[in-house]
Scaffold this active site. Structure first.
Site: not given
Ligand code: NDP
Length: 783
Positions: A181, A234-235, A238, A255, A289, A386
């Site tokens: 996904k 995001s944590t 996670g 990660e 990240c 973050e």
């Molecule tokens: P998320 O952790 O919400 O998204 C990462 C992925 O997980 C996306 O594909 C998202 O779908 C999906 N997702 C969301 N909710 C769930 C769930 N309950 N179960 C399984 N999968 C899920 O990050 P965001 O995009 O919302 O970003 C928010 C914040 O997170 C950022 O501002 C940043 O601080 C941090 N972040 C950190 C990252 C890293 O690599 N460390 C990467 C991205 C974000 P969808 O996008 O379609 O909602």
């Protein structure tokens, strides 16, 4: 002199979108579904709509998982070479269409074409090449492993295609099939990749791509037909995934976020460090990240360095991401801009100095200027959260130890960048920083051969390298594990009858904390009866307070972690020698507790296991990788830290030794709950430890109720990992669930038992991997 515009053409990418009527269905079983329940994907640089994608339903996820399951025998049946050829074709096709991918990624994500063209695409292709190699070598290099099965993979929006390749390449190489996904904001390059799968001859069902929001991710996570979840994001999410998968037996790698330090010592090449900083925090608008978002600069050069940083920031060019001369592009979405702006406003409100260069922001789209914050306290939100944007928070330090202390003052532990011309200082600092990756005189370097991943709340598991492959495999020995043992009831007896022997009453086996015998804080104890109902002794009932004391003692014993491996091996041999000297006594104790007919066998196996891990202590070496850049990357196997261990009831001595020995051999300190049914032989071990030069606090033993103590271990903030192997299925699930609070690593027995006598099941690299975490230190050389 000023730059003229140098726009990259978007003609091909727009034509590709037109060719699909700007509507995409789902890619399942090598077929496209009709686009339905559409959501829009926009260009963050100008807010225009690029295309519409399908919000997958639960039924779609069901179809994707079923297709992936059906494809497993086909994909595995092709053998390593067969898979390698397909993956090589994917790598070649990625290279061939790299410009189309780069432009599409820039349109969809807002990052500059310089980055998508020169970083994302070459790294994505390299990942498929490298892992085509692992597919080819799998039967030779991972002969004792098999693929996990159907893997669910969920990625964020910051590196859409690169994260896809980090996820899909190792999974396919190992013989898994995937349900993938992409993030809702950035799914387009995954759609283009699906087309390459058809061209490359990926069999139907091997790669399935479902688009949509977080509910689609959750449906994958919760699907019982998925054997492993690999997540980047995001944590917060996670943590939710850790809770959702607890007790399911699904393999998990996370990660997550970071707040990585960028440390500049006074002897550093300051101009080089400034350029490193640009790559570190303004790369991808800081939506990385492992962005070096905390600048720690030595006080003596602070002003000089910050002036250089400000001067460089003045020259950063922000604007159309498709312009080849731009350094800073657009943020992925206005939501992200608002989040960043709110955090920067909070810094202003707290009295920090917020500096931004004069820079014109485009009127349309989602933009934020490069920002430098000084004067923040270590507890300020901008110093801890973050930010995930182009915002740098600078602080100073005086001495190297202070730099390390500040660097580690975060719940995260993803990466760090260390700048100094002194290689001995750099290599002294690198192991002290709690992070999965350390770049010396460099930043944001990645390669398929070098593992990437975090410590602490940055998650667990690695992507890339040999350790990344292991995340997608299961040891064959796991399949041979026996069924869960029958729950061992505590032997029953009569305390009153035992009281006829006045000395029996004094036989209270103490706990062992910080190298000393300790009475339980609760002042309560419980009788332990032998198989014949005789009172063998009383044992203390450990409590939360005892665990706290033990954890404190374990932290004080950090010298064990920095001791040489040779030294640790010697102590383990010595423990074995002293146990051998008292073998009869231990055998008698085991026989009295368990009724074992051959207790000598268990003692001898325990002695051998101590020898086994003493042997490993100085042989579980790391690796030196050769990434394509000029330099080496040293993969160090580091201790995890303080591990809480709940021991099995069957084989009460051997089980204890089989878990404690690998942990301490690799430099961990442990807080151990011995078998609840038969605790005495483990508690007797303090006499052996005391005569074996084992420093106080390395092994701490707390007896009592396993469920209660496991709960305390799993929720304790200063414990880094919890292992539970006492055969309680619910207890294992609870440990996994509770560990989510601080994202501890866990190793639980789960739904199967373990043959503690089997070297394959209770030894080997798979166990050592639980007792260690890989840190990759990048060391560039040359001028
Ligand atoms: P998320 O952790 O919400 O998204 C990462 C992925 O997980 C996306 O594909 C998202 O779908 C999906 N997702 C969301 N909710 C769930 C769930 N309950 N179960 C399984 N999968 C899920 O990050 P965001 O995009 O919302 O970003 C928010 C914040 O997170 C950022 O501002 C940043 O601080 C941090 N972040 C950190 C990252 C890293 O690599 N460390 C990467 C991205 C974000 P969808 O996008 O379609 O909602």
């Amino acid at each position: 002199m000023d730059y003229g515009p140098a726009p990259e053409s978007q003609k091909e990418a727009q034509a590709w979108l037109d060719g699909h009527q700007r509507k995409f269905g789902l890619f399942i079983d090598n077929a496209w579904s009709e686009p339905a329940e559409l959501f829009a994907s926009t260009n963050p640089a100008d807010g225009t709509q690029l295309a519409e994608l399908t919000q997958a339903s639960d039924a779609d996820v069901e179809r994707a998982v079923a297709a992936a399951r059906r494809a497993l025998p086909v994909w595995q049946g092709m053998g390593g070479h067969g898979r390698a050829k397909v993956m090589y074709a994917l790598a070649r096709l990625l290279q061939k269409h790299s410009r189309l991918f780069a432009v599409l990624e820039t349109l969809d994500n807002g990052k500059t074409i310089r980055e998508t063209r020169d970083i994302d695409l070459p790294l994505a292709a390299r990942h498929f090449y490298h892992h085509a190699g692992w597919a080819q070598l799998q039967s030779e290099e991972f002969a004792d492993y098999r693929a996990v099965g159907v893997v669910g993979q969920i990625v964020p929006w910051n590196f859409p295609l690169l994260m896809l390749s980090w996820k899909i390449a190792p999974a396919l190489a190992a013989g898994n099939t995937v349900v993938f996904k992409p993030a809702e904001f950035t799914s387009l390059t995954a759609m283009l990749f699906a087309e390459l799968c058809l061209q490359a001859g990926v069999p139907a069902g091997v790669v399935n791509i479902v688009t949509g929001d977080g509910t689609v991710g959750a449906a994958i996570v919760n699907h019982p037909g998925v054997d492993k979840i690999a997540f980047t994001g995001s944590t917060e999410v996670g943590r939710a995934i850790r809770i959702a998968t607890a007790g399911s037996g699904k393999k998990l790698s996370l990660e997550l976020g970071g707040k990585s330090p960028f440390i500049v010592f006074e002897d550093a090449d300051l101009d080089g460090a400034v350029e490193g900083l640009v790559d570190s925090i303004w790369f991808n608008q800081g939506q990385v990240c492992c962005a070096g978002s905390r600048l720690l600069v030595q006080e003596s050069i602070q002003e000089r360095f910050l002036n250089k940083v400000r001067a460089r920031m003045q020259n950063l060019r922000l604007g159309s991401p498709l312009d080849k001369s731009m350094d800073v592009g657009a943020l992925v979405d206005p939501v992200q801009r608002q989040r960043i702006a709110a955090l920067v406003d909070s810094a202003r409100a707290e009295g920090c100095d917020v500096w931004q260069p004069a820079c014109e922001l485009p009127l349309d789209g989602s933009w934020f200027p490069p920002t430098l914050i000084t004067g923040a306290s270590t507890s300020a939100a901008v110093a801890q959260a973050e930010i995930f944007g182009p915002v740098l928070v600078a602080m100073s330090f005086r001495t190297p130890p202070e730099a390390v202390q500040l660097a580690n003052n975060t719940v995260y532990g993803l990466a760090a960048s260390v700048w100094t011309e002194s290689i001995s200082l750099a290599l002294d600092i690198a192991p002290a920083i709690k992070a999965g990756v350390v770049w010396i005189n460099s930043a944001n370097q990645f390669d398929a051969a070098c593992g990437f991943g975090g410590y602490r709340e940055s998650g667990f598991g690695r992507e890339g390298g040999r350790e990344g492959m292991l995340e997608y495999m299961t040891a064959l020995a796991e399949d041979a594990r026996p069924a869960l043992p029958v729950v061992e009831a505590k032997a029953k007896g009569n305390v009153k009858a035992a009281a006829a022997d006045p000395f029996a009453i004094d036989r209270t086996a103490k706990m062992y904390i910080g190298g000393k015998q300790a009475r339980p804080d609760s002042a309560y104890s419980a009788p332990v009866f032998g198989v014949n109902g005789a009172l063998l002794a009383e044992v203390g009932l450990g409590s939360r307070k005892d665990i706290r004391n033990a954890v404190e003692a374990a932290h004080k014993a950090s010298g064990w972690t920095s001791a040489t491996a040779h030294n640790r091996a010697q102590v383990l041999y010595y423990i074995a020698e002293n146990l051998a000297a008292r073998a009869d006594e231990f055998a008698a104790r085991i026989a009295a507790m368990t009724g074992s007919k051959n207790p000598e066998k268990e003692v001898q196996a325990s002695i051998e296991r101590l020898f086994y891990y003493a042997a490993w202590a100085d042989k579980y070496d790391g690796l030196a990788h050769q990434p394509p850049t000029k330099g080496i990357t040293v993969a160090l196997n580091e201790a995890v830290g303080v591990i809480g261990i709940v021991c099995p009831n069957e084989a009460p001595l051997l089980g204890f030794i089989s878990l404690v020995a690998p942990a301490i051999a690799l430099g961990n300190r442990v807080v151990v709950v011995p078998s609840e049914a038969h605790p005495l032989s483990a508690l007797d071990l303090y006499q052996v430890f005391d005569t074996s030069d084992l420093p106080g606090g390395v092994v701490n033993i707390i007896s009592g109720n396993a469920d209660e103590l496991a709960r305390t271990l799993a929720t304790h903030a200063d414990i880094d990992a919890v292992w539970r192997h006492d055969g309680s299925l619910d207890g294992c699930a609870e440990v996994e669930r509770l560990s989510a609070a601080t994202l501890k690593r866990t190793w639980v027995g789960g739904a199967k038992g373990r043959d503690w006598y089997s070297a394959a099941q209770s030894g080997g690299r798979a166990v050592l991997a639980h007792a260690s975490q890989v840190k990759n230190v990048w060391i560039p050389y040359g001028v």
